[in-house]
Enzyme design. Structure first.
Site, PDB file in Angstrom:
ATOM      1  N   GLY A  46      -1.869  -3.023  -2.760  1.00  0.00           N
ATOM      2  CA  GLY A  46      -0.982  -2.209  -3.565  1.00  0.00           C
ATOM      3  C   GLY A  46      -0.997  -0.745  -3.185  1.00  0.00           C
ATOM      4  N   LEU A  72      -0.612   1.604   2.005  1.00  0.00           N
ATOM      5  CA  LEU A  72      -0.946   0.361   1.324  1.00  0.00           C
ATOM      6  C   LEU A  72      -2.454   0.175   1.336  1.00  0.00           C
ATOM      7  CD1 LEU A  72      -0.240  -2.474   0.123  1.00  0.00           C
ATOM      8  CD2 LEU A  72      -0.131  -3.290   2.500  1.00  0.00           C
ATOM      9  N   HIS A  73      -3.040   0.008   0.153  1.00  0.00           N
ATOM     10  CA  HIS A  73      -4.461  -0.319   0.049  1.00  0.00           C
ATOM     11  C   HIS A  73      -4.606  -1.828   0.191  1.00  0.00           C
ATOM     12  CE1 HIS A  73      -6.041   3.597  -1.312  1.00  0.00           C
ATOM     13  NE2 HIS A  73      -4.825   3.736  -1.818  1.00  0.00           N
ATOM     14  N   CYS A  74      -5.446  -2.242   1.117  1.00  0.00           N
ATOM     15  CA  CYS A  74      -5.739  -3.651   1.370  1.00  0.00           C
ATOM     16  C   CYS A  74      -7.207  -3.847   1.061  1.00  0.00           C
ATOM     17  CB  CYS A  74      -5.448  -4.008   2.827  1.00  0.00           C
ATOM     18  SG  CYS A  74      -3.792  -3.541   3.362  1.00  0.00           S
TER      19      CYS A  74
END
Length: 168
Positions: free
Chosen positions: A110, A124-126
């Site tokens: 997200g 985007l944070h993964c």
């Protein structure tokens, strides 16, 4: 995604961003990384995005996927084929990296929404869980129109109207 050596990834990032270097003379750290102007250890690079480890990880694995093109925040994305394709590509890159590096984990993907973001460049944070420390999960939880928006929800929000009407 796999067969490029680290030097090759750096060359790809520099070549991709090279044409855009002149108009992007800004202090944006992520733009500098996309142009290959830093010593960042890239996990992935293509003509649209680069990926790297978060410097302050909040989970077992924490990667960032950013567009090469400067886009400040999720609020600057439109309901367009181009933006939808970009975010979908970012998500696919993040999923592939985490499936490779943390195959047994649960994942969260997200974006932080204004005003709760730290870098003025879409990223985007993964996250491969668990969160470390566990209280960090609060930073990556949805707060409605503020805070963290899951990638799938953002994709639904920016899905082109033409795609929506063709499914009716």
């Amino acid at each position: 995604m796999g067969g490029v050596d680290k030097g090759g990834i750096r060359r790809v990032a520099m070549a991709v961003a090279g044409d855009m270097a002149a108009p992007l003379r800004s202090p944006c750290l992520f733009c500098q990384m996309a142009r290959g102007s830093t010593s960042a250890d890239l996990l992935f690079a293509d003509e649209m995005v680069i990926a790297f480890r978060d410097l302050r990880p909040a989970a077992f694995r924490h990667y960032l996927v950013i567009p090469v093109k400067h886009i400040p925040t999720v609020k600057h994305l439109n309901r367009s084929t181009e933006d939808h394709h970009l975010v979908n590509h970012m998500l696919n890159v993040g999923k592939t990296l985490l499936e490779r590096d943390a195959p047994q984990s649960n994942y969260r993907f997200g974006f932080h929404q204004p005003p709760f973001y730290s870098v003025d460049h879409l990223h985007l944070h993964c996250l491969a869980l668990p969160f470390i420390p566990s209280w960090k999960r609060l930073k990556y939880s949805s707060l409605g129109h503020f805070g963290f928006i899951e990638a799938g929800k953002l994709l639904a929000k920016i899905r082109p109207l033409s795609e929506l009407s063709s499914q009716l």
